[in-house]
Design a protein around this motif. Structure first.
Motif, short mmCIF file in Angstrom:
data_model
loop_
_atom_site.label_atom_id
_atom_site.label_comp_id
_atom_site.label_asym_id
_atom_site.label_seq_id
_atom_site.Cartn_x
_atom_site.Cartn_y
_atom_site.Cartn_z
N UNK A 1 0.84 -1.22 0.00
CA UNK A 1 0.00 0.00 0.00
C UNK A 1 0.86 1.26 0.00
N UNK A 2 2.10 1.17 0.55
CA UNK A 2 3.02 2.31 0.47
C UNK A 2 3.40 2.57 -0.99
N UNK A 3 3.64 1.50 -1.75
CA UNK A 3 3.95 1.66 -3.18
C UNK A 3 2.73 2.17 -3.95
N UNK A 4 1.51 1.71 -3.57
CA UNK A 4 0.29 2.24 -4.20
C UNK A 4 0.15 3.73 -3.93
N UNK A 5 0.50 4.16 -2.72
CA UNK A 5 0.49 5.59 -2.39
C UNK A 5 1.44 6.34 -3.32
N UNK A 6 2.65 5.82 -3.50
CA UNK A 6 3.66 6.43 -4.36
C UNK A 6 3.17 6.46 -5.81
N UNK A 7 2.52 5.36 -6.23
CA UNK A 7 1.92 5.30 -7.58
C UNK A 7 0.87 6.40 -7.74
N UNK B 1 -4.70 4.95 0.30
CA UNK B 1 -3.55 4.12 0.64
C UNK B 1 -2.79 4.60 1.87
N UNK B 2 -2.86 5.91 2.16
CA UNK B 2 -2.18 6.37 3.38
C UNK B 2 -3.00 5.90 4.60
N UNK B 3 -4.35 5.90 4.48
CA UNK B 3 -5.18 5.38 5.57
C UNK B 3 -4.93 3.88 5.76
N UNK B 4 -4.90 3.13 4.63
CA UNK B 4 -4.60 1.69 4.71
C UNK B 4 -3.25 1.47 5.37
N UNK B 5 -2.24 2.23 4.97
CA UNK B 5 -0.88 2.06 5.51
C UNK B 5 -0.87 2.26 7.03
N UNK B 6 -1.60 3.27 7.52
CA UNK B 6 -1.63 3.53 8.96
C UNK B 6 -2.34 2.40 9.71
N UNK B 7 -3.46 1.90 9.14
CA UNK B 7 -4.19 0.80 9.78
C UNK B 7 -3.32 -0.47 9.81
N UNK B 8 -2.64 -0.76 8.68
CA UNK B 8 -1.80 -1.95 8.60
C UNK B 8 -0.60 -1.82 9.55
N UNK B 9 -0.06 -0.60 9.64
CA UNK B 9 1.06 -0.35 10.56
C UNK B 9 0.64 -0.61 12.01
N UNK B 10 -0.59 -0.23 12.35
CA UNK B 10 -1.04 -0.45 13.73
C UNK B 10 -1.20 -1.94 14.01
N UNK B 11 -1.61 -2.74 12.99
CA UNK B 11 -1.70 -4.19 13.18
C UNK B 11 -0.30 -4.78 13.37
N UNK B 12 0.69 -4.29 12.60
CA UNK B 12 2.08 -4.74 12.77
C UNK B 12 2.59 -4.42 14.17
N UNK B 13 2.25 -3.22 14.65
CA UNK B 13 2.66 -2.80 16.00
C UNK B 13 2.04 -3.73 17.05
N UNK B 14 0.73 -4.00 16.91
CA UNK B 14 0.04 -4.91 17.83
C UNK B 14 0.71 -6.29 17.80
#
Lengths: 87, 87
Positions: free
Chosen positions: A48-54, A67-80
């Motif tokens: 999703x970071x690459x989709x943001x860049x795209x 994609x920035x919203x997706x990236x933040x949500x996915x990042x929070x799951x990685x953190x958890x």
């Protein structure tokens, strides 16, 4: 590009981005991450970071926002996953 | 659209679609789905199905391929969630 096609795209983006919300809430509530794949969310975060860049390269604001919203949500799951995993 | 931009899009699509594979394998191996959110994968399935339809409408074969693979992987996680959940 027609208006109707863009409605389909907007609905699709809303559904895929919003899909992470119930997973974030579930982990937030249960603090359980055993069955969650770290590799999935790492790959999804890079994707999703690459989709943001795209979206940036083709000047698509809606793509950047979704994609920035997706990236933040996915990042929070990685953190958890890192913090709630049993050592 | 330039060649370099399409490489970014191709990489992004590969990473987001492939991200579901390690989650499918994890569940396949452990048969554990307790921490997985059904709502997440239901919303994701509807979303990637709409992205597939969007790809069809704009004649993007790569978009159709990436999203049909994602839809099948997400569908298998939904199937696992239904079948491996404790009653």
């Amino acid at each position: 590009m027609s208006f109707n096609i863009e409605i389909i795209g907007f609905l699709a983006a809303t559904l895929t981005t919003a899909s992470f919300v119930p997973q974030v809430f579930r982990i937030w509530k249960t603090k359980e991450v055993k069955d969650i794949s770290f590799m999935m969310y790492l790959s999804m975060f890079l994707g999703v970071s690459l989709w943001f860049y795209y979206g940036l390269l083709i000047n698509s604001v809606s793509m950047m926002i979704a994609n920035i919203i997706s990236a933040l949500l996915v990042l929070s799951i990685l953190y958890f996953k890192k913090n709630y995993s049993e050592k």
